[in-house]
Design a protein around this motif. Structure first.
Motif, PDB file in Angstrom:
ATOM      1  N   SER A  11      23.965  -1.037   5.459  1.00 45.89           N
ATOM      2  CA  SER A  11      24.706  -1.247   4.221  1.00 45.89           C
ATOM      3  C   SER A  11      24.642  -2.709   3.816  1.00 45.89           C
ATOM      4  N   GLY A  12      24.281  -2.971   2.578  1.00 46.28           N
ATOM      5  CA  GLY A  12      24.218  -4.330   2.064  1.00 46.28           C
ATOM      6  C   GLY A  12      22.882  -5.001   2.271  1.00 46.28           C
ATOM      7  N   GLY A  13      22.031  -4.458   3.145  1.00 47.18           N
ATOM      8  CA  GLY A  13      20.720  -5.055   3.380  1.00 47.18           C
ATOM      9  C   GLY A  13      19.695  -4.470   2.437  1.00 47.18           C
ATOM     10  N   PRO A  14      18.501  -5.056   2.430  1.00 49.47           N
ATOM     11  CA  PRO A  14      17.458  -4.509   1.566  1.00 49.47           C
ATOM     12  C   PRO A  14      17.032  -3.128   2.052  1.00 49.47           C
ATOM     13  N   PRO A  15      16.703  -2.228   1.120  1.00 45.20           N
ATOM     14  CA  PRO A  15      16.267  -0.893   1.542  1.00 45.20           C
ATOM     15  C   PRO A  15      14.944  -0.989   2.293  1.00 45.20           C
ATOM     16  N   ARG A  16      14.829  -0.214   3.359  1.00 41.64           N
ATOM     17  CA  ARG A  16      13.594  -0.203   4.133  1.00 41.64           C
ATOM     18  C   ARG A  16      12.631   0.807   3.541  1.00 41.64           C
ATOM     19  N   GLN A  17      11.356   0.498   3.645  1.00 42.76           N
ATOM     20  CA  GLN A  17      10.349   1.446   3.189  1.00 42.76           C
ATOM     21  C   GLN A  17      10.350   2.638   4.135  1.00 42.76           C
ATOM     22  N   GLU A  18      10.351   3.839   3.576  1.00 43.53           N
ATOM     23  CA  GLU A  18      10.377   5.019   4.409  1.00 43.53           C
ATOM     24  C   GLU A  18       9.038   5.171   5.117  1.00 43.53           C
ATOM     25  N   PRO A  19       9.068   5.510   6.422  1.00 40.63           N
ATOM     26  CA  PRO A  19       7.834   5.617   7.187  1.00 40.63           C
ATOM     27  C   PRO A  19       7.095   6.913   6.883  1.00 40.63           C
ATOM     28  N   ASP A  20       6.003   7.083   7.589  1.00 36.90           N
ATOM     29  CA  ASP A  20       5.273   8.345   7.492  1.00 36.90           C
ATOM     30  C   ASP A  20       6.223   9.488   7.815  1.00 36.90           C
ATOM     31  N   PHE A  21       5.906  10.658   7.300  1.00 39.73           N
ATOM     32  CA  PHE A  21       6.729  11.848   7.502  1.00 39.73           C
ATOM     33  C   PHE A  21       6.056  12.739   8.526  1.00 39.73           C
ATOM     34  N   THR A  22       6.757  13.106   9.587  1.00 43.25           N
ATOM     35  CA  THR A  22       6.247  14.030  10.593  1.00 43.25           C
ATOM     36  C   THR A  22       7.353  14.997  10.963  1.00 43.25           C
ATOM     37  N   MET A  23       7.030  16.291  10.947  1.00 45.33           N
ATOM     38  CA  MET A  23       8.012  17.291  11.324  1.00 45.33           C
ATOM     39  C   MET A  23       7.285  18.547  11.805  1.00 45.33           C
ATOM     40  N   SER A  24       7.902  19.226  12.751  1.00 47.13           N
ATOM     41  CA  SER A  24       7.380  20.506  13.232  1.00 47.13           C
ATOM     42  C   SER A  24       8.132  21.633  12.556  1.00 47.13           C
ATOM     43  N   LEU A  43       7.371  13.017  -1.192  1.00 47.75           N
ATOM     44  CA  LEU A  43       6.541  12.358  -2.201  1.00 47.75           C
ATOM     45  C   LEU A  43       7.407  11.796  -3.321  1.00 47.75           C
ATOM     46  N   ASP A  44       8.422  12.545  -3.731  1.00 47.21           N
ATOM     47  CA  ASP A  44       9.345  12.052  -4.749  1.00 47.21           C
ATOM     48  C   ASP A  44      10.041  10.782  -4.250  1.00 47.21           C
ATOM     49  N   ALA A  45      10.467  10.778  -3.001  1.00 47.92           N
ATOM     50  CA  ALA A  45      11.120   9.598  -2.427  1.00 47.92           C
ATOM     51  C   ALA A  45      10.161   8.412  -2.334  1.00 47.92           C
ATOM     52  N   TRP A  46       8.875   8.690  -2.189  1.00 49.26           N
ATOM     53  CA  TRP A  46       7.865   7.631  -2.118  1.00 49.26           C
ATOM     54  C   TRP A  46       7.442   7.137  -3.501  1.00 49.26           C
ATOM     55  N   GLY A  47       8.038   7.675  -4.560  1.00 45.49           N
ATOM     56  CA  GLY A  47       7.725   7.199  -5.906  1.00 45.49           C
ATOM     57  C   GLY A  47       6.726   8.046  -6.664  1.00 45.49           C
ATOM     58  N   HIS A  48       6.470   9.250  -6.200  1.00 42.23           N
ATOM     59  CA  HIS A  48       5.594  10.205  -6.900  1.00 42.23           C
ATOM     60  C   HIS A  48       6.477  11.378  -7.315  1.00 42.23           C
ATOM     61  N   PRO A  49       7.127  11.291  -8.467  1.00 37.69           N
ATOM     62  CA  PRO A  49       8.142  12.282  -8.872  1.00 37.69           C
ATOM     63  C   PRO A  49       7.594  13.704  -8.970  1.00 37.69           C
ATOM     64  N   TYR A  50       8.528  14.644  -8.866  1.00 41.91           N
ATOM     65  CA  TYR A  50       8.192  16.056  -9.050  1.00 41.91           C
ATOM     66  C   TYR A  50       7.473  16.233 -10.383  1.00 41.91           C
ATOM     67  N   GLY A  51       6.465  17.082 -10.399  1.00 41.66           N
ATOM     68  CA  GLY A  51       5.756  17.374 -11.636  1.00 41.66           C
ATOM     69  C   GLY A  51       4.634  16.408 -11.968  1.00 41.66           C
ATOM     70  N   THR A  52       4.447  15.359 -11.165  1.00 38.71           N
ATOM     71  CA  THR A  52       3.330  14.441 -11.418  1.00 38.71           C
ATOM     72  C   THR A  52       2.081  14.966 -10.724  1.00 38.71           C
ATOM     73  N   ARG A  53       0.933  14.432 -11.113  1.00 37.43           N
ATOM     74  CA  ARG A  53      -0.333  14.868 -10.527  1.00 37.43           C
ATOM     75  C   ARG A  53      -0.332  14.705  -9.015  1.00 37.43           C
ATOM     76  N   VAL A  54       0.113  13.556  -8.534  1.00 36.36           N
ATOM     77  CA  VAL A  54       0.086  13.304  -7.090  1.00 36.36           C
ATOM     78  C   VAL A  54       1.006  14.274  -6.362  1.00 36.36           C
ATOM     79  N   ASN A  55       2.229  14.421  -6.826  1.00 38.84           N
ATOM     80  CA  ASN A  55       3.170  15.315  -6.166  1.00 38.84           C
ATOM     81  C   ASN A  55       2.649  16.751  -6.176  1.00 38.84           C
ATOM     82  N   ASP A  56       2.191  17.209  -7.319  1.00 39.86           N
ATOM     83  CA  ASP A  56       1.698  18.592  -7.408  1.00 39.86           C
ATOM     84  C   ASP A  56       0.468  18.815  -6.536  1.00 39.86           C
ATOM     85  N   THR A  57      -0.456  17.862  -6.529  1.00 40.28           N
ATOM     86  CA  THR A  57      -1.699  18.022  -5.769  1.00 40.28           C
ATOM     87  C   THR A  57      -1.434  18.003  -4.271  1.00 40.28           C
ATOM     88  N   VAL A  58      -0.686  17.018  -3.804  1.00 41.91           N
ATOM     89  CA  VAL A  58      -0.407  16.934  -2.368  1.00 41.91           C
ATOM     90  C   VAL A  58       0.424  18.131  -1.922  1.00 41.91           C
TER      91      VAL A  58
END
Length: 150
Positions: A11-24, A43-58
């Motif tokens: 809290s109060g510090g700079p936001p950290r960049q979210e790391p790679d995503f891994t889940m089983s 992808l939305d959290a990484w700055g590729h909003p829902y409905g964009t080319r990158v989000n839809d393709t990935v």
């Protein structure tokens, strides 16, 4: 299904960049659906909003590879793993399953008109910059990966 460890900054510090995503995920249609939804959310959290080319393709690439892991890579009692990696200019999708003996074709062919299956890997090969299959590094099975240009 395993859970992801949250990576929020203090809290109060700079936001950290979210790391790679891994889940089983369970090797079921429900697990594949959840993998697709969480990939789109990340992808939305990484700055590729829902409905964009990158989000839809990935998201489509994740959906196809996860469905293949459930359908062709199933070993009862074993999960499949999804990993999303951000690199300069690409998002790499990795889906690992427990079946190393059932490898996808090296060069998928277009599906026949009216065919009810056989489109998944062909779509991945058209949407991704590169894709391949390799032995799984962390256990038995294989990892199918694809890189999508962002």
């Amino acid at each position: 299904m395993t859970t992801e460890i949250p990576t929020t900054g203090c809290s109060g510090g700079p936001p950290r960049q979210e790391p790679d995503f891994t889940m089983s995920f369970t090797a079921t249609p429900r697990g594949a659906r959840l993998a697709r939804r969480l990939a789109s959310h990340r992808l939305d959290a990484w700055g590729h909003p829902y409905g964009t080319r990158v989000n839809d393709t990935v998201t489509l690439v994740v959906a196809e590879l996860a469905a293949n892991a459930v359908r062709h890579g199933l070993v009862p009692g074993r999960d499949f793993r999804l990993r999303l990696v951000r690199r300069a200019g690409v998002v790499r999708v990795e889906v690992a399953d427990a079946r190393g003996d059932r490898l996808p074709p090296a060069a998928p062919v277009p599906p026949l008109e009216g065919a009810e299956c056989g489109r998944g890997l062909w779509l991945v090969s058209r949407l991704a910059e590169r894709w391949a299959v390799e032995p799984r590094r962390d256990g038995p099975g294989k990892t199918v990966w694809a890189e999508v240009v962002v």
